[in-house]
Design a protein around this motif. Structure first.
Motif, PDB file in Angstrom:
ATOM      1  N   LEU A  93       0.826  -1.296   0.099  1.00  0.00           N
ATOM      2  CA  LEU A  93      -0.168   0.021   0.207  1.00  0.00           C
ATOM      3  C   LEU A  93       0.733   1.454  -0.081  1.00  0.00           C
ATOM      4  CD1 LEU A  93      -3.011  -0.434   2.672  1.00  0.00           C
ATOM      5  CD2 LEU A  93      -2.969  -0.217   0.049  1.00  0.00           C
ATOM      6  N   GLU A  94       1.972   1.364   0.769  1.00  0.00           N
ATOM      7  CA  GLU A  94       2.896   2.362   0.965  1.00  0.00           C
ATOM      8  C   GLU A  94       3.419   2.675  -0.355  1.00  0.00           C
ATOM      9  OE1 GLU A  94       5.198   1.672   4.302  1.00  0.00           O
ATOM     10  OE2 GLU A  94       3.699   1.754   5.622  1.00  0.00           O
ATOM     11  N   GLU A  95       3.944   1.602  -0.976  1.00  0.00           N
ATOM     12  CA  GLU A  95       4.631   1.576  -2.385  1.00  0.00           C
ATOM     13  C   GLU A  95       3.559   2.289  -3.556  1.00  0.00           C
ATOM     14  OE1 GLU A  95       6.490  -1.971  -3.271  1.00  0.00           O
ATOM     15  OE2 GLU A  95       7.657  -1.884  -1.633  1.00  0.00           O
ATOM     16  N   LEU A  96       2.512   1.583  -3.295  1.00  0.00           N
ATOM     17  CA  LEU A  96       1.588   2.217  -4.153  1.00  0.00           C
ATOM     18  C   LEU A  96       1.035   3.620  -3.960  1.00  0.00           C
ATOM     19  CD1 LEU A  96      -0.360   1.256  -6.765  1.00  0.00           C
ATOM     20  CD2 LEU A  96      -2.017   0.262  -5.085  1.00  0.00           C
ATOM     21  N   ASN A  97       0.916   3.780  -2.944  1.00  0.00           N
ATOM     22  CA  ASN A  97       0.709   5.377  -2.431  1.00  0.00           C
ATOM     23  C   ASN A  97       1.787   6.257  -3.068  1.00  0.00           C
ATOM     24  OD1 ASN A  97      -1.263   7.285  -1.427  1.00  0.00           O
ATOM     25  ND2 ASN A  97       0.067   7.187   0.380  1.00  0.00           N
ATOM     26  N   GLN A  98       2.821   5.985  -3.078  1.00  0.00           N
ATOM     27  CA  GLN A  98       4.000   6.716  -3.542  1.00  0.00           C
ATOM     28  C   GLN A  98       4.167   6.800  -5.035  1.00  0.00           C
ATOM     29  OE1 GLN A  98       5.455   8.847  -1.183  1.00  0.00           O
ATOM     30  NE2 GLN A  98       4.084   7.820   0.200  1.00  0.00           N
ATOM     31  N   SER A  99       3.537   5.789  -5.801  1.00  0.00           N
ATOM     32  CA  SER A  99       3.783   5.615  -7.090  1.00  0.00           C
ATOM     33  C   SER A  99       3.269   6.963  -7.959  1.00  0.00           C
ATOM     34  CB  SER A  99       2.957   4.179  -7.698  1.00  0.00           C
ATOM     35  OG  SER A  99       1.586   4.337  -7.631  1.00  0.00           O
ATOM     36  N   ILE A 158      -6.387   1.668  -8.182  1.00  0.00           N
ATOM     37  CA  ILE A 158      -7.436   0.709  -7.732  1.00  0.00           C
ATOM     38  C   ILE A 158      -7.290  -0.592  -8.482  1.00  0.00           C
ATOM     39  CG2 ILE A 158      -9.816   0.322  -8.189  1.00  0.00           C
ATOM     40  CD1 ILE A 158      -9.994   2.418  -6.447  1.00  0.00           C
ATOM     41  N   SER A 159      -6.814  -0.687  -9.671  1.00  0.00           N
ATOM     42  CA  SER A 159      -6.414  -2.037 -10.290  1.00  0.00           C
ATOM     43  C   SER A 159      -5.441  -2.885  -9.521  1.00  0.00           C
ATOM     44  CB  SER A 159      -6.084  -1.910 -11.872  1.00  0.00           C
ATOM     45  OG  SER A 159      -7.362  -1.163 -12.470  1.00  0.00           O
ATOM     46  N   GLN A 160      -4.330  -2.008  -9.317  1.00  0.00           N
ATOM     47  CA  GLN A 160      -3.002  -2.630  -8.763  1.00  0.00           C
ATOM     48  C   GLN A 160      -3.491  -3.029  -7.251  1.00  0.00           C
ATOM     49  OE1 GLN A 160       0.291   0.076  -9.149  1.00  0.00           O
ATOM     50  NE2 GLN A 160       0.012   0.285 -11.585  1.00  0.00           N
ATOM     51  N   LEU A 161      -4.063  -2.277  -6.465  1.00  0.00           N
ATOM     52  CA  LEU A 161      -4.431  -2.807  -5.151  1.00  0.00           C
ATOM     53  C   LEU A 161      -5.352  -4.057  -5.081  1.00  0.00           C
ATOM     54  CD1 LEU A 161      -4.698  -2.028  -2.206  1.00  0.00           C
ATOM     55  CD2 LEU A 161      -6.923  -0.698  -2.802  1.00  0.00           C
ATOM     56  N   LEU A 162      -6.161  -4.060  -5.910  1.00  0.00           N
ATOM     57  CA  LEU A 162      -7.262  -5.372  -5.943  1.00  0.00           C
ATOM     58  C   LEU A 162      -6.307  -6.440  -6.376  1.00  0.00           C
ATOM     59  CD1 LEU A 162      -9.988  -6.536  -5.577  1.00  0.00           C
ATOM     60  CD2 LEU A 162     -10.388  -5.909  -8.038  1.00  0.00           C
ATOM     61  N   LEU A 163      -5.266  -6.106  -7.313  1.00  0.00           N
ATOM     62  CA  LEU A 163      -4.378  -7.469  -7.870  1.00  0.00           C
ATOM     63  C   LEU A 163      -3.362  -7.845  -6.742  1.00  0.00           C
ATOM     64  CD1 LEU A 163      -4.075  -6.547 -11.591  1.00  0.00           C
ATOM     65  CD2 LEU A 163      -5.742  -8.176 -10.725  1.00  0.00           C
ATOM     66  N   ILE A 164      -3.025  -6.841  -6.116  1.00  0.00           N
ATOM     67  CA  ILE A 164      -2.054  -7.315  -4.763  1.00  0.00           C
ATOM     68  C   ILE A 164      -2.825  -8.062  -3.899  1.00  0.00           C
ATOM     69  CG2 ILE A 164      -0.896  -5.997  -2.743  1.00  0.00           C
ATOM     70  CD1 ILE A 164      -0.132  -3.763  -4.818  1.00  0.00           C
ATOM     71  N   LEU A 165      -3.939  -7.499  -3.553  1.00  0.00           N
ATOM     72  CA  LEU A 165      -4.538  -8.454  -2.662  1.00  0.00           C
ATOM     73  C   LEU A 165      -4.999  -9.672  -2.981  1.00  0.00           C
ATOM     74  CD1 LEU A 165      -7.192  -5.304  -1.250  1.00  0.00           C
ATOM     75  CD2 LEU A 165      -5.184  -6.356  -0.174  1.00  0.00           C
ATOM     76  N   GLY A 166      -5.507  -9.765  -4.385  1.00  0.00           N
ATOM     77  CA  GLY A 166      -5.788 -10.936  -4.739  1.00  0.00           C
ATOM     78  C   GLY A 166      -4.663 -12.252  -4.629  1.00  0.00           C
ATOM     79  N   LYS A 167      -3.607 -11.413  -5.127  1.00  0.00           N
ATOM     80  CA  LYS A 167      -2.247 -12.300  -5.393  1.00  0.00           C
ATOM     81  C   LYS A 167      -2.017 -12.916  -4.107  1.00  0.00           C
ATOM     82  CE  LYS A 167       2.597 -12.424  -6.728  1.00  0.00           C
ATOM     83  NZ  LYS A 167       3.556 -11.656  -6.231  1.00  0.00           N
ATOM     84  N   ILE A 168      -2.147 -11.660  -2.864  1.00  0.00           N
ATOM     85  CA  ILE A 168      -1.684 -12.340  -1.553  1.00  0.00           C
ATOM     86  C   ILE A 168      -2.767 -13.278  -0.894  1.00  0.00           C
ATOM     87  CG2 ILE A 168      -1.641 -11.506   0.884  1.00  0.00           C
ATOM     88  CD1 ILE A 168      -0.094  -8.972  -0.513  1.00  0.00           C
TER      89      ILE A 168
END
Length: 189
Positions: free
Chosen positions: A73-79, A87-97
């Motif tokens: 989340l921190e990395e994505l927030n700084q991107s 939103i897309s990356q967040l959902l895919l990160i959560l899904g992968k984990i």
């Protein structure tokens, strides 16, 4: 981190890795501390230097996964990604984990352990609200949909993919749902 601290982390990781493997194979209740420590190649007393119980191992392992989500989340927030990309990356990160750790999450739920702060806690919600607000301010997301509704729908996507009985693979299922979600959220030009 000094050498001693690194060694302690290695021992702890070894205990956790062996324990989770045994928990998945045999179940938490059927696995003994002696079996865990034999597999990790340490004495039983060493176990109690790191954990008070087998359940503590599950809590620790889940807390590590939650920390991983928070770092992402921190990395994505700084991107420099725009709100739809975030939103897309967040959902895919959560899904992968989730996909990589389904058995761990199942073990934790089956033990009915006291809740650990989930990855969708305050930091997650704040991040999501800020991304949605930014998208609305930039004209990328519809302003006619309240932020509370968007966050609720987003969390529903994750839950829907987790509980889906579809034959579509998990990650692909999540991506289809994400496309449908973003199609309804984005401002039509």
């Amino acid at each position: 981190m000094d050498r001693r601290q690194r060694k302690k982390l290695q021992v702890q990781k070894s205990i956790v890795d062996v324990a989770i493997k045994l928990f998945i194979e045999k179940g938490v209740d059927e696995t003994t501390v002696a079996e865990i420590m034999e597999g990790a190649d340490f004495g039983i007393g060493t176990f109690y230097n790191y954990f008070q119980s087998k359940e503590d191992i599950l809590k620790y392992a889940l807390a590590e996964k939650i920390s991983e989500v928070k770092r992402s989340l921190e990395e994505l927030n700084q991107s420099s990604a725009n709100p739809p990309q975030k939103i897309s990356q967040l959902l895919l990160i959560l899904g992968k984990i989730f996909e990589e750790n389904q058995q761990l999450f199942k073990l934790y739920r089956n033990q009915s352990l006291s809740p650990i702060q989930p990855p969708h806690g305050p930091e997650f919600r704040d991040f999501l609200v800020n991304v949605i607000r930014e998208g609305q301010e930039n004209g990328e997301f519809r302003v006619t949909i309240p932020i509370e509704m968007v966050t609720e729908m987003f969390m529903g996507l994750i839950q829907s993919a987790i509980t889906s009985r579809s034959l579509i693979p998990f990650q692909e299922n999540l991506e289809y749902k994400l496309d449908l979600f973003l199609e309804g959220l984005t401002e039509k030009k």
